[in-house]
Design a protein around this motif. Structure first.
Motif, PDB file in Angstrom:
ATOM      1  N   ARG A   1      34.099  47.682  45.776  1.00 33.19           N
ATOM      2  CA  ARG A   1      34.691  47.311  44.844  1.00 33.19           C
ATOM      3  C   ARG A   1      34.640  45.587  45.701  1.00 33.19           C
ATOM      4  NH1 ARG A   1      40.409  47.988  43.957  1.00 33.19           N
ATOM      5  NH2 ARG A   1      39.394  49.787  42.408  1.00 33.19           N
ATOM      6  N   GLU A  49      37.344  51.648  46.756  1.00 31.04           N
ATOM      7  CA  GLU A  49      37.508  50.259  47.881  1.00 31.04           C
ATOM      8  C   GLU A  49      36.766  49.121  48.354  1.00 31.04           C
ATOM      9  OE1 GLU A  49      40.763  48.726  47.085  1.00 31.04           O
ATOM     10  OE2 GLU A  49      40.205  50.403  45.594  1.00 31.04           O
ATOM     11  N   GLU A  65      36.471  40.212  36.465  1.00 34.52           N
ATOM     12  CA  GLU A  65      37.124  41.678  36.199  1.00 34.52           C
ATOM     13  C   GLU A  65      37.410  42.093  37.102  1.00 34.52           C
ATOM     14  OE1 GLU A  65      35.573  46.251  35.609  1.00 34.52           O
ATOM     15  OE2 GLU A  65      33.887  44.306  34.781  1.00 34.52           O
ATOM     16  N   GLU A 115      38.395  40.811  40.133  1.00 36.00           N
ATOM     17  CA  GLU A 115      39.804  40.065  40.800  1.00 36.00           C
ATOM     18  C   GLU A 115      40.616  40.627  40.092  1.00 36.00           C
ATOM     19  OE1 GLU A 115      38.203  36.027  42.104  1.00 36.00           O
ATOM     20  OE2 GLU A 115      38.623  36.004  40.040  1.00 36.00           O
ATOM     21  N   ARG A 116      40.274  40.755  38.216  1.00 35.85           N
ATOM     22  CA  ARG A 116      42.348  41.415  37.717  1.00 35.85           C
ATOM     23  C   ARG A 116      42.013  43.142  38.556  1.00 35.85           C
ATOM     24  NH1 ARG A 116      41.907  44.975  33.778  1.00 35.85           N
ATOM     25  NH2 ARG A 116      39.933  44.452  33.926  1.00 35.85           N
ATOM     26  N   VAL A 117      40.883  43.809  38.269  1.00 39.66           N
ATOM     27  CA  VAL A 117      41.291  45.170  38.950  1.00 39.66           C
ATOM     28  C   VAL A 117      41.806  44.961  40.030  1.00 39.66           C
ATOM     29  CG1 VAL A 117      40.388  47.681  39.227  1.00 39.66           C
ATOM     30  CG2 VAL A 117      39.330  45.847  37.704  1.00 39.66           C
ATOM     31  N   SER A 118      41.565  44.129  41.542  1.00 41.98           N
ATOM     32  CA  SER A 118      42.218  44.025  42.552  1.00 41.98           C
ATOM     33  C   SER A 118      43.691  43.265  42.957  1.00 41.98           C
ATOM     34  CB  SER A 118      41.034  42.716  43.554  1.00 41.98           C
ATOM     35  OG  SER A 118      39.345  44.423  43.221  1.00 41.98           O
ATOM     36  N   GLY A 119      43.945  42.749  41.576  1.00 45.84           N
ATOM     37  CA  GLY A 119      44.925  42.261  42.029  1.00 45.84           C
ATOM     38  C   GLY A 119      44.509  40.957  42.795  1.00 45.84           C
ATOM     39  N   VAL A 120      43.787  40.470  43.193  1.00 47.09           N
ATOM     40  CA  VAL A 120      43.698  39.432  44.167  1.00 47.09           C
ATOM     41  C   VAL A 120      43.576  37.674  42.953  1.00 47.09           C
ATOM     42  CG1 VAL A 120      41.967  40.568  45.815  1.00 47.09           C
ATOM     43  CG2 VAL A 120      40.811  38.798  44.293  1.00 47.09           C
ATOM     44  N   VAL A 121      43.889  36.869  44.095  1.00 43.06           N
ATOM     45  CA  VAL A 121      43.658  35.419  43.494  1.00 43.06           C
ATOM     46  C   VAL A 121      42.327  34.999  43.475  1.00 43.06           C
ATOM     47  CG1 VAL A 121      44.442  32.993  43.795  1.00 43.06           C
ATOM     48  CG2 VAL A 121      46.051  35.004  44.216  1.00 43.06           C
ATOM     49  N   SER A 122      42.600  34.370  41.776  1.00 37.53           N
ATOM     50  CA  SER A 122      40.926  33.981  41.712  1.00 37.53           C
ATOM     51  C   SER A 122      40.206  32.817  42.607  1.00 37.53           C
ATOM     52  CB  SER A 122      41.028  33.420  40.198  1.00 37.53           C
ATOM     53  OG  SER A 122      41.696  35.221  39.124  1.00 37.53           O
TER      54      SER A 122
END
Length: 376
Positions: free
Chosen positions: A275, A272, A79, A81-88
């Motif tokens: 998170r 931020e 969740e 990673e999805r919200v942050s837009g970072v690569v898993s």
């Protein structure tokens, strides 16, 4: 990387190495696409059979708990990673990918001394994971609280003009405040703007002519200012409401606006920071929980093998990752490597109904110890 593994142990009749060679040979001949690894379990402290039997309920409950916490942290990572837009990122234990940690498992003697009673090892694992879960709850609650505050502010700033915060839409030059004059803010339906412009000066007496200005417009409403004498403000509100125009209560304050702006900026920064720190904590804690889980699985294999095969401990533990289409073939291979009388015994209806399918809770009874590890 496979997402589902079998942890099994087979009874050793002669030597573990010869049984391992036979297993490798059978898998390579009949199910070559099934990864196979040794699962190295140290010589743990056996205790008595009575103590192992009394431990069986704790093993199942604790396994469900530890596995549940690991999945809870993994879902939290996904969740964030999805919200942050970072690569898993691939999940690791001390830098080692979790699948490699499982298939190349090595017992941590410093963390869990093998001479400790099994009950102490289980309690230690459960206690460490419970502490991590409590910490997770606190950290997630803190992050969620800041996120909720930000969402509430954003809703106020992005909702309909009838309900949203107007402070960021109104400038100081839009407001006239003197001993006798006041400025009111009217919410006018988008398709009633002509009606407003033609009628606002006559809604009551003492309205400043041509004082109304459009300040903002959204999909439903337009925001207009109007200046009039303060003593007729209540009459104006009443007349405007009768015409379908809403007068919003608003008091301009540059200090209040600056304070709200600073509060918003602080919340954004706090979110931020929380998170980022929560994500890093989850990465580290997942590794700790996964490591504890694998140590727990080693204890399960050890305890179940003794309860299944008796003393002294003589079994071969291994990890397999068969694809769905190969599962029946692999089960057949494993069963074929067990003692035939043992196989027949474990297939008898009375024993299956008697709950002798092992501590793992697998639906099917097997003549060997077997349980499944789901990484996702």
């Amino acid at each position: 990387m496979a997402s589902r593994y079998w942890v099994v142990s087979l009874p050793v009749q002669n030597s573990a190495s010869s049984l391992w060679n036979r297993l490798q040979d059978q898998i390579s001949k009949h199910s070559f696409d099934t990864p196979l690894y040794r699962f190295n379990i140290p010589n743990l402290r056996v205790g008595t059979l009575d103590s192992l039997l009394s431990l069986s309920d704790d093993l199942l409950k604790s396994n469900n708990f530890v596995e549940g916490v690991s999945h809870k942290i993994r879902r939290q990572i996904e969740e964030l990673e999805r919200v942050s837009g970072v690569v898993s990122s691939s999940l690791t234990v001390d830098g080692v990918p979790v699948d490699s940690y499982l298939t190349r498992f090595v017992w941590d003697e410093a963390k869990f001394p093998t001479m400790s009673p099994l009950k102490e090892v289980i309690d230690s694992i459960h206690g460490q994971v419970a502490k991590i879960e409590d910490d997770l709850k606190v950290r997630v609650a803190e992050y969620s609280n800041v996120r909720s505050q930000l969402n509430a502010i954003n809703r106020k700033q992005s909702g309909s003009l009838a309900v949203r915060d107007l402070s960021n839409l109104v400038k100081s030059e839009d407001i006239v405040v003197s001993e006798h004059l006041v400025t009111l803010l009217a919410i006018v339906p988008k398709y009633s703007q002509k009606d407003w412009l033609s009628s606002y000066e006559t809604l009551t007496s003492y309205v400043v002519p041509r004082s109304s200005k459009k300040l903002f417009e959204d999909n439903e409403y337009a925001l207009y200012s109007v200046t009039l004498f303060g003593r007729v403000a209540d009459n104006f509100r009443t007349s405007a409401r009768e015409k379908g125009f809403q007068i919003r209560d608003f008091e301009y304050s540059s200090d209040a606006q600056e304070s709200r702006k600073q509060e918003l900026e602080k919340l954004v920064q706090d979110q931020e920071n929380l998170r980022s720190s929560l994500l890093q904590w989850c990465y580290t804690s997942y590794g700790e929980v996964f490591s504890s889980w694998m140590h727990f699985c080693a204890v399960r294999v050890f305890a179940e093998s003794i309860l299944r095969y008796g003393l002294p401990p003589s079994f071969l533990a291994c990890v397999l990752a068969p694809v769905t289409k190969s599962e029946k073939k692999v089960r057949s291979i494993l069963e074929g490597l067990c003692d035939s009388s043992n196989s027949t015994f474990w297939k008898t209806e009375d024993e299956v109904e008697g709950g002798m399918a092992g501590l793992a809770g697998d639906a099917d009874a097997h003549p060997y110890v077997s349980f499944t590890i789901n990484l996702v």
